[in-house]
Scaffold this active site. Structure first.
Site, PDB file in Angstrom:
ATOM      1  N   ILE A  86      -2.070   6.572   3.210  1.00 42.85           N
ATOM      2  CA  ILE A  86      -1.088   6.645   4.304  1.00 42.85           C
ATOM      3  C   ILE A  86      -1.071   5.357   5.103  1.00 42.85           C
ATOM      4  O   ILE A  86      -0.002   4.834   5.466  1.00 42.85           O
ATOM      5  CB  ILE A  86      -1.399   7.854   5.209  1.00 42.85           C
ATOM      6  CG1 ILE A  86      -1.129   9.157   4.445  1.00 42.85           C
ATOM      7  CG2 ILE A  86      -0.575   7.809   6.498  1.00 42.85           C
ATOM      8  CD1 ILE A  86      -1.600  10.415   5.148  1.00 42.85           C
ATOM      9  N   ASP A  87      -2.244   4.810   5.403  1.00 38.93           N
ATOM     10  CA  ASP A  87      -2.341   3.570   6.171  1.00 38.93           C
ATOM     11  C   ASP A  87      -1.676   2.415   5.418  1.00 38.93           C
ATOM     12  O   ASP A  87      -0.912   1.628   5.988  1.00 38.93           O
ATOM     13  CB  ASP A  87      -3.812   3.266   6.436  1.00 38.93           C
ATOM     14  CG  ASP A  87      -4.034   2.539   7.746  1.00 38.93           C
ATOM     15  OD1 ASP A  87      -3.080   2.389   8.521  1.00 38.93           O
ATOM     16  OD2 ASP A  87      -5.177   2.123   7.999  1.00 38.93           O
ATOM     17  N   ASP A  88      -1.976   2.293   4.115  1.00 35.60           N
ATOM     18  CA  ASP A  88      -1.368   1.241   3.310  1.00 35.60           C
ATOM     19  C   ASP A  88       0.138   1.410   3.214  1.00 35.60           C
ATOM     20  O   ASP A  88       0.888   0.428   3.265  1.00 35.60           O
ATOM     21  CB  ASP A  88      -1.980   1.244   1.912  1.00 35.60           C
ATOM     22  CG  ASP A  88      -3.327   0.564   1.875  1.00 35.60           C
ATOM     23  OD1 ASP A  88      -3.384  -0.620   1.548  1.00 35.60           O
ATOM     24  OD2 ASP A  88      -4.336   1.225   2.192  1.00 35.60           O
TER      25      ASP A  88
END
Length: 846
Positions: free
Chosen positions: A591-593
């Protein structure tokens, strides 16, 4: 101890607060600077709040004795500093009153008030009560009190102007202010002149509350322009011919230690498989371990940190495998440190499990990890974090096999057991006790359970493992998953020429940074992450060459995830999208990427723009669908927050869950809002509310994936600022005050990994990445010209290296808090670049 000694403690605490901010105000620091033992300090002040209470009492005593008053005040120079204190002109001042300390200066008063506000706002109640009483007097006197009210507010404004570095007046303006305050006081009836000097008798710089900055804003911007051009071109030069950026990703010595044990498992000497090639690999890993031994004999898990029992134990065992004997001075010092840290009994379950595979720790005292876990209905396996799944499943196969290898020479490590300390697992609370009882049942099942069920469980665990090795750079694309997968395949009888074994071994060895005489392991590879941040940084500055950005965008599109992964267990109807952290990890998009790639692609056009639009829309839809019920976002899963699992015996490695966290939520919020979403949208509103609810009492946010409050605060602020939510404005300003309060004296920012253990900000040496995060946080809060910002910008400019980047030794990335930390080697390049560029852009838009 006498009152004078208590006074000395408070003066020392105030000195620490003034020099290094509230983050440095710890009992250890104050005791050391005051020349006391920590016990001596604790006799009088039990904690940071008590120290601040004492400082507030000093302030009130000044107030009561006429040196500070709630009414109009005149700045009075205190020594060579340009700071000032205040003396009242009110008629109710007690003449010739004395205090047991020098009057507090204006900057000291402001710093005390801000520190109290940051630590515990309730500490300000005595001050608020005094001001409340004074306000009643103002109301009673009517308009006649307006002039002293104006004078008081002007002077208090100057206190905070100096403390916060907020656009302090010029020398000429200060002289005019002093004269105006004096004029107002002369118009007030029944006024007595205090014993100290008044502003009209002072030099014009008396009201100057700004420390001289290294350069004015115009010159600072000019220097930043040169730095940005040099740094930007340098970063462009690091792009791979395929279009991506990838920096090294390193950690502590536990990976090298575990690698030596892996070699011992795969090539056991008693089976005649240990040869000169394997010994050569061990010989190259050992210097990496030896170079990190501390003077006290131990090994730490982050640079400048203390010795840690797991890292030290694993290093000790690895060195024994490599030929070092217990009589060696290196080993003797290590043994002493391990015993001082609690012995083998104090190590976590991860370490004990590894040792038990070679008979170095009793298996009956290690937590059970049954393969039947994959058979339990209700998808219990997916209630634990993705990285723990990649560890638990292959580990369960290894433990179920019952295989135990021997170390060369059949030596043991009984010298590391602390005498008279039990080997049983710790019991912390009723839930832990319940799980420990369940562990006993599981061990009984392993001995007497139905063989058919155990065989079926092993087959299902094997299938799960093999399925999750498809379309990825090794199981979970992380070192522990690959290591246990190799050991599990070996336990299942896979030949060395089996394709899955060959592929996994190749992926694991691809993590090695090999030099002529040494090798070092990376826990994973980070090309998508590094590429996205590098492109975003260049794009934000407008200095990214169009061809380089197009090449990067094409590469990112090629890494889009199109298969359903573990996340789909809880989101079965959601279409795949997003990006992993590594080159390939199809079952675990990050999700962060994904949020970071969306930010990067705003500044780059791929060769196929229609495809880019489709990819971006899928990623946005996937991000929205992956929002947890609390409004936040986690790393890989939705609502992966079943806290009860933290009580299982195997959970002491602090990696069982993947709950929502402020840093990822802030980044997703920024990515979505830059795509046109506003705070009126329910997804954004829910995320804003989550961040507001997660703010710490001192104004900061916890950082899960970067160290720590500096990282969390920087990303939370960027997300809130992008949302434009009116309800976030006070929260943003509170956070900015906190960021300025923890700035180092040299102008930079630095935070220790110890902040995770202490549950509060712990200052460390300034680092380029953390200084950049703090500056990005302040700019997000609208602060672009304060002294604090200018000093931070100057720190980055003066620490830039000739190659255009910055040097950073300390770990600022987080794997698992208190267990495993990371050094992203490109952090020290693209984050300072982003901070300088964002600051410059902010100046130009004001």
């Amino acid at each position: 101890m006498s009152l004078s000694t208590r006074q000395s403690i408070l003066e020392t605490a105030l000195d620490v607060l003034m020099k290094d901010g509230v983050g440095a105000l710890t009992l250890e620091r104050v005791a050391r600077d005051a020349g006391l033992s920590k016990g001596g300090l604790l006799y009088h002040y039990e904690g940071k709040e008590q120290l601040l209470e004492g400082l507030i009492e000093l302030l009130i005593r000044d107030w009561d004795h006429g040196q500070i008053h709630a009414d109009a005040t005149i700045p009075t120079r205190q020594g060579p500093s340009s700071s000032y204190s205040s003396t009242t002109l009110e008629s109710d001042v007690v003449e010739n009153s004395q205090t047991d300390h020098s009057p507090l200066r204006g900057q000291e008063i402001a710093s005390i008030l801000m520190a109290a506000r940051a630590i515990n706002p309730q500490l300000l109640e005595p001050i608020q009560k005094r001001y409340g009483n004074w306000q009643n007097i103002v109301r009673a006197n009517g308009r006649g009190s307006i002039r002293p009210l104006m004078a008081r507010l002007v002077t208090m404004g100057l206190w905070f102007s100096e403390a916060l570095g907020l656009a302090t007046p010029t020398h000429e303006q200060q002289e005019g202010l002093a004269q105006e305050i004096q004029s107002l006081m002369e118009q007030k009836e029944s006024t007595r002149e205090p014993s100290g000097s008044i502003a009209s008798r002072q030099s014009p710089d008396t009201l100057n509350t700004t420390k001289s900055t290294p350069a004015g804003l115009q010159e600072l911007e000019s220097l930043a322009n040169q730095s940005l051009e040099h740094s930007g071109q340098s970063l462009l030069g690091k792009q791979d011919i395929q279009g991506f950026w990838q920096g090294d990703l390193t950690a502590d010595t536990t990976l090298e230690s575990d690698y030596i044990l892996l070699l011992l498992w795969l090539y056991p000497p008693d089976a005649g498989k240990w040869n000169s090639t394997i010994q050569a690999k061990v010989d190259k890993a050992m210097p990496t371990i030896l170079d990190r031994q501390l003077p006290d004999g131990g090994w730490n898990i982050y640079l400048e940190g203390p010795a840690e029992v797991n890292a030290t134990t694993r290093a000790y065992v690895a060195l024994r495998v490599g030929g070092y004997t217990p009589e060696n001075p290196i080993m003797q010092r290590a043994r002493e440190r391990i015993l001082a840290l609690g012995g083998l009994q104090a190590t976590n379950s991860y370490t004990k499990n590894n040792l038990s595979m070679f008979g170095l720790f009793p298996r009956k005292y290690t937590p059970s990890v049954p393969p039947e876990l994959v058979l339990i209905p209700g998808n219990i396996l997916y209630e634990i974090s993705s990285w723990s799944r990649a560890i638990v499943v292959p580990l369960s196969i290894i433990k179920a096999s019952g295989i135990q290898h021997c170390v060369p020479g059949n030596w043991n490590i009984e010298e590391l057991f602390l005498p008279k300390r039990k080997l049983t697992l710790p019991r912390k609370d009723p839930f832990s006790i319940m799980f420990h009882q369940a562990d006993k049942v599981l061990k009984l099942w392993e001995k007497r359970g139905l063989k058919d069920i155990r065989a079926k469980a092993i087959r299902e665990a094997e299938k799960w493992m093999l399925d999750h090795m498809r379309f990825t750079d090794g199981l979970g694309a992380i070192f522990p998953g690959m290591m246990y997968a190799l050991m599990a395949m070996d336990a299942l009888g896979y030949e060395r020429d089996h394709p899955d074994f060959i592929d996994t071994l190749h992926q694991l060895e691809g993590l090695i940074l090999e030099r002529e005489d040494t090798l070092q392991f990376q826990p994973s590879l980070s090309p998508v992450w590094d590429t996205a941040i590098a492109m975003f940084s260049l794009g934000e500055l407008g200095i990214g060459e169009s061809e380089a950005m197009r090449h990067g965008a094409d590469w990112l599109l090629s890494k889009e995830v199109r298969r359903r992964g573990d996340w789909s267990v809880k989101r079965p109807k959601l279409q795949p999208g997003g990006w992993p952290f590594q080159f390939a990890n199809e079952l675990y998009p990050d999700i962060d990427d994904t949020a970071m790639v969306l930010l990067a692609l705003q500044h780059a056009k791929a060769s196929d723009t229609d495809r880019q639009t489709r990819v971006e829309n899928r990623a946005i839809n996937w991000l929205i669908g992956m929002q947890s019920s609390d409004g936040g976002w986690a790393a890989f899963d939705v609502d992966n927050n079943w806290a009860l699992l933290n009580k299982v015996p195997f959970a002491d490695h602090n990696a069982m869950l993947d709950p929502s966290c402020p840093d990822i939520t802030g980044r997703v919020l920024e990515a979505l809002c830059r795509r046109g979403y506003t705070h009126s949208h329910k997804v954004i509103a829910s995320a804003v509310q989550y961040l507001l609810s997660q703010q710490e009492p001192n104004g900061s946010w916890y950082g899960r994936w970067g160290v720590n409050y500096t990282y969390g605060t920087f990303l939370a602020l960027r997300g809130l600022e992008a949302s434009g939510s009116p309800s976030a404005v006070p929260t943003i300003q509170r956070a900015a005050i906190w960021v300025r309060s923890v700035q180092n004296q040299d102008g930079g920012w630095g935070e220790s990994c110890a902040s995770y253990e202490q549950h509060e900000f712990i200052a460390a040496s300034s680092t380029p990445s953390q200084t950049a995060w703090a500056l990005l946080a302040l700019v997000s809060a609208g602060d672009k010209t304060s002294e604090s910002v200018q000093r931070g910008i100057n720190w980055l400019l003066t620490h830039q290296e000739p190659n255009g980047g910055w040097h950073e030794d300390l770990m600022t990335g987080t794997g698992f808090p208190n267990v495993f930390y990371l050094q992203y080697h490109l952090y020290a390049h693209y984050f300072p670049l982003l901070a300088l560029g964002t600051w410059r852009a902010g100046l130009r838009t004001d």
